[in-house]
Design an enzyme around this catalytic site. Structure first.
Site, mmCIF file in Angstrom:
data_model
loop_
_atom_site.group_PDB
_atom_site.id
_atom_site.type_symbol
_atom_site.label_atom_id
_atom_site.label_comp_id
_atom_site.label_asym_id
_atom_site.label_seq_id
_atom_site.Cartn_x
_atom_site.Cartn_y
_atom_site.Cartn_z
ATOM 1 N N GLY A 132 0.804 -1.220 0.000
ATOM 2 C CA GLY A 132 0.000 0.000 0.000
ATOM 3 C C GLY A 132 0.831 1.260 0.000
ATOM 4 O O GLY A 132 0.440 2.277 0.563
ATOM 5 N N SER A 236 4.312 -5.821 -3.029
ATOM 6 C CA SER A 236 4.483 -4.389 -3.245
ATOM 7 C C SER A 236 5.298 -3.786 -2.095
ATOM 8 O O SER A 236 6.419 -4.203 -1.862
ATOM 9 C CB SER A 236 3.114 -3.725 -3.420
ATOM 10 O OG SER A 236 3.236 -2.427 -3.950
#
Length: 585
Positions: A132, A236
Site C-alpha cells: 500500500g 508491493s
C-alpha cells in the site's frame, strides 16, 4: 472446501482504482482460549480453523510513543478478547475503493489463523506483510484472510499471521528534536563507535515489523507454530519490506535476545530494495531534508514554530487523521517525484536498514535464506491507466529519473535489442507512450530489479540457498460485467496465493489451488515442488531466468490453464535490465 471471504481488492496506482468484490459465508463463533507471553486471549473456531485477531505485539504508539520505536506490550490480567480485527493504521484511503475498519493509532497488532493449538508436531509459520505504498492498506483486508492457507487444501498444517504496522507520517516521520530518542526495548540496540545507540530517522514502520517478528518468535509456539520454521512474505510495499528485513541490522541473530534467526525463508511478490531505488534513491541526507520540509509544512499550517513546543503539539495534539491527510502521496508516474512527495518512506539509516545496502550485501550482512521472488506480467497497468497521455519527452524524462539514463536510446541499448514492434517497448498508441511507460515500470521497479537483488544475495552468500523465480501471467480479461480489462496487473496474484477467490470459476480455483500449494510447500520445506505440480526449477541467477510462468485465462474457453517453464523474449529483457542494475555492485 474453501471459505469465501468478503473483501475489496483495489489495484494500486498513484490514484488507486479497479475494485474487485469478494463474498463471505457465515460461520459459527466457538470460543477458544490461547496463551501468550503477555496474557491469555480469546479467539474463535471458524469452520475448523482457529482465528485470533487484533493481538497486540506492542504498546499503543500514542503520546510519547508517537514517532518512536515500538515497545513491548504490557502484561494483562484476565482474557483479552481477540475475536474481531483490531485497528488498522489510520489512513487517508479516499479513492482506494477500500473501507478498512476499524482504523486508529492503536494499530500494532496482528492476526493469527491456525488449525490447532496442539499439533502432533509444530507447524510451519507464514507471516504476511501488506502493501500500500507505506501509506494505506492493512492486514485486516479480506483478501488476506488466512483461513484457506492455514487449511492448506485440507492438510491443515500451516499457521498464518498478518501484520499491521504504522504508515505514512506515523510510520516514517522523525523530528529533529526526537533524534536523541533511544531505540526503546529492541532486544539489543547496536552502538556506534562512541558507544551510543544508533538511531533511526523515522523508520518506525520497519521497526514495527521487526517487533512483530520478535513477538512471533517468542509466542507462536502457543498457536502450534514452529519458531524455527518461519517464512516472511509480502507484496508491493510489503515485498519491499521483506527485502528490507533480509538486510536489516535489526533482524540479525546477534541482536536478538536468544541469538537466533527470526525467519528462515522469504517470499517477495512485486517489490524489492533496488526497485524502490528506481522510484526514489533515498539517502539518509535526502530523508532528513524531506523530513524537514514535511515538518515545516505541518508546523507552518498550524502557525507553530519548529521548537520543543511544536514537537509536543505534533505528538500529543495533532490527530492521526490529520497527519495521514497532510502526508498523502500524490504521484504522477511520468513526472519525477519531488522530495516532499516521497518523504514518508523508509531510508538507509544504519539500523532498520543498513546505511549502504550495496556495502552490506557485499559484506554478506544479510539473512541467508531460501527465497521465492517474482512479478506479474502487467504490473504497470495500475500505475498508468489506458490511454494516459504520455509524450515522447515525458517518456524520455521518466527513463532518465527511473534508470539514470539520458534518453530512450540508452534504455533500448540496455535491453540488448529485445525490442519488437508492439512488444517490450511498444510503439506509441494515439501518440501516447503509456504502454511503453508500463513496461518500463514493470522492468525497473519490479521484475529486473527483483532478479538483480536476489542475484546479488546469491553472489555474496557464504552458503548456498535455494531461490525460485516466477512470472504471474494469469489473465484478468474480465467479461462484460467488469468494465476494466486489467491483464495480470499489480496485486493480481494475491487472491490466488491466499485462496480467497472472487467467484466459483473452476479454472481460477484450480489455478489458485496450484499457486497456494507451491507457496505452502515452500514455507514448510524450502522447496515448492510436490507430486502433481509442474516442476519449479531453481533460479540459476546471473543472466539466466528460470522463472515459472503461471498462465491461463478464467474466462476464455479457448485458453487452457497452464503453469509452464517458459523461455520468452521478456526473460531476456529482464536479464538485460538486471545487468544494468548490476553495475551498482
Amino acid at each position: 472446501m474453501k471459505i469465501k471471504i468478503k473483501c475489496c481488492l483495489s489495484l494500486l496506482s498513484g490514484a488507486l482504482a479497479v475494485a474487485i468484490p469478494f463474498t463471505i459465508a457465515s460461520c459459527t463463533n466457538d470460543s477458544v482460549i490461547a496463551m501468550t507471553a503477555y496474557g491469555r486471549i480469546r479467539g474463535v473456531d471458524q469452520g475448523g480453523i482457529l482465528s485470533f485477531k487484533g493481538v497486540p505485539y506492542a504498546k499503543n504508539p500514542i503520546g510519547e510513543l508517537r514517532f518512536a520505536p515500538p515497545r513491548n506490550p504490557d502484561q494483562w490480567f484476565g482474557v483479552k478478547n481477540c475475536t474481531k480485527y483490531g485497528q488498522a493504521c489510520v489512513q487517508d484511503d479516499v479513492g482506494t475503493g477500500w473501507d478498512i475498519q476499524p482504523q486508529g493509532e492503536d494499530c500494532l497488532n496482528l492476526n493469527i489463523w491456525t488449525p490447532t493449538l496442539s499439533p502432533g508436531r509444530p507447524m510451519a509459520v507464514y507471516v504476511y506483510i501488506h502493501g500500500g505504498v507505506f501509506t494505506v492498506g492493512s492486514g485486516n483486508q479480506g483478501i488476506f484472510d488466512g483461513r484457506n492457507m492455514a487449511n492448506d487444501l485440507g492438510k491443515k498444517d500451516m499457521v498464518v499471521v498478518d501484520v499491521n504496522y504504522r504508515l505514512h507520517a506515523l510510520g516514517f516521520m522523525a523530528l529533529n528534536y526526537l533524534e536523541t530518542q533511544a531505540l526503546g526495548d529492541l532486544d539489543q540496540p547496536i552502538n556506534d563507535a562512541n558507544g551510543k545507540p544508533i538511531m533511526t530517522d523515522g523508520n518506525w514502520g520497519i521497526l514495527d515489523q521487526v517487533k512483530a517478528l520478535q513477538w512471533v518468535h517468542k509466542n507462536i509456539k502457543y498457536f502450534g507454530g514452529d519458531a524455527t520454521n518461519v517464512t516472511i512474505a509480502g507484496e508491493s510495499a510489503g515485498s519491499f519490506s521483506v527485502s528490507s528485513l533480509l538486510i536489516s541490522p535489526a533482524t540479525a541473530p546477534n541482536v536478538q535476545s536468544d541469538g537466533k534467526e527470526l525467519f528462515q525463508r522469504a517470499i517477495m511478490e512485486s517489490g524489492n530494495l533496488i526497485g524502490y531505488d528506481a522510484i526514489s534513491s533515498y539517502s539518509k541526507a535526502d530523508k532528513l531534508l524531506a523530513i524537514e520540509q514535511c515538518r515545516k509544512m505541518i508546523l507552518d499550517t498550524l502557525h507553530i514554530g519548529d521548537s520543543v513546543l511544536g514537537v509536543q503539539i505534533l505528538r500529543y495534539d495533532i490527530t492521526a487523521q490529520m497527519l495521514a491527510e497532510w502526508t498523502r502521496i500524490q504521484w504522477n508516474p511520468v513526472d519525477e517525484p519531488d522530495l516532499e512527495t516521497w518523504n514518508l518512506m523508509p531510508c538507509y539509516d544504519g539500523w532498520a536498514l543498513p546505511a549502504d545496502k550495496v556495502a552490506a550485501i557485499k559484506a554478506g550482512k544479510f539473512r541467508n535464506v531460501d527465497i521465492i521472488y517474482g512479478w506479474n506480467t502487467d504490473e504497470g497497468y495500475g500505475f498508468v491507466p489506458d490511454d494516459m497521455p504520455v509524450t515522447e519527452d515525458q517518456f524520455e524524462s521518466t527513463i532518465k529519473w527511473r534508470m539514470s539514463m539520458e534518453n530512450a536510446s540508452d534504455y533500448i541499448t540496455a535491453l540488448g535489442g529485445y525490442v519488437k514492434d508492439g512488444g517490450l517497448i511498444p510503439n506509441p498508441v494515439n501518440g501516447s507512450y503509456y504502454l511503453a511507460i508500463r513496461q518500463l515500470i514493470k522492468l525497473s521497479a519490479f521484475a529486473a530489479s527483483s532478479k538483480e537483488f536476489v542475484d546479488q544475495i546469491v553472489n555474496y552468500s557464504a552458503l548456498s540457498k535455494k531461490h525460485y523465480a516466477y512470472n504471474f501471467d494469469y489473465r484478468f480479461d474480465y467479461p462484460a460485467e467488469y468494465p476494466t480489462k486489467t491483464g495480470a496487473a499489480h496485486t493480481a496474484e494475491l487472491a490466488f496465493v491466499f485462496g480467497n477467490m472472487m467467484h466459483d470459476n473452476v479454472k481460477a480455483i484450480d489455478m489458485s489451488n496450484q499457486v497456494m500449494e507451491y507457496w505452502t510447500n515452500f514455507a514448510k520445506t524450502g522447496n515448492p515442488n510436490s507430486d502433481g505440480l509442474v516442476e519449479w526449477k531453481l533460479d540459476s541467477g546471473n543472466n539466466e531466468n528460470n522463472a515459472l510462468w503461471f498462465k491461463g485465462d478464467a474466462f476464455k474457453s479457448d485458453v487452457n490453464n497452464q503453469i509452464i517453464f517458459s523461455e520468452m523474449d521478456e526473460n531476456e529483457a529482464v536479464n538485460a535490465v538486471a545487468n544494468f542494475y548490476a553495475s551498482q555492485f
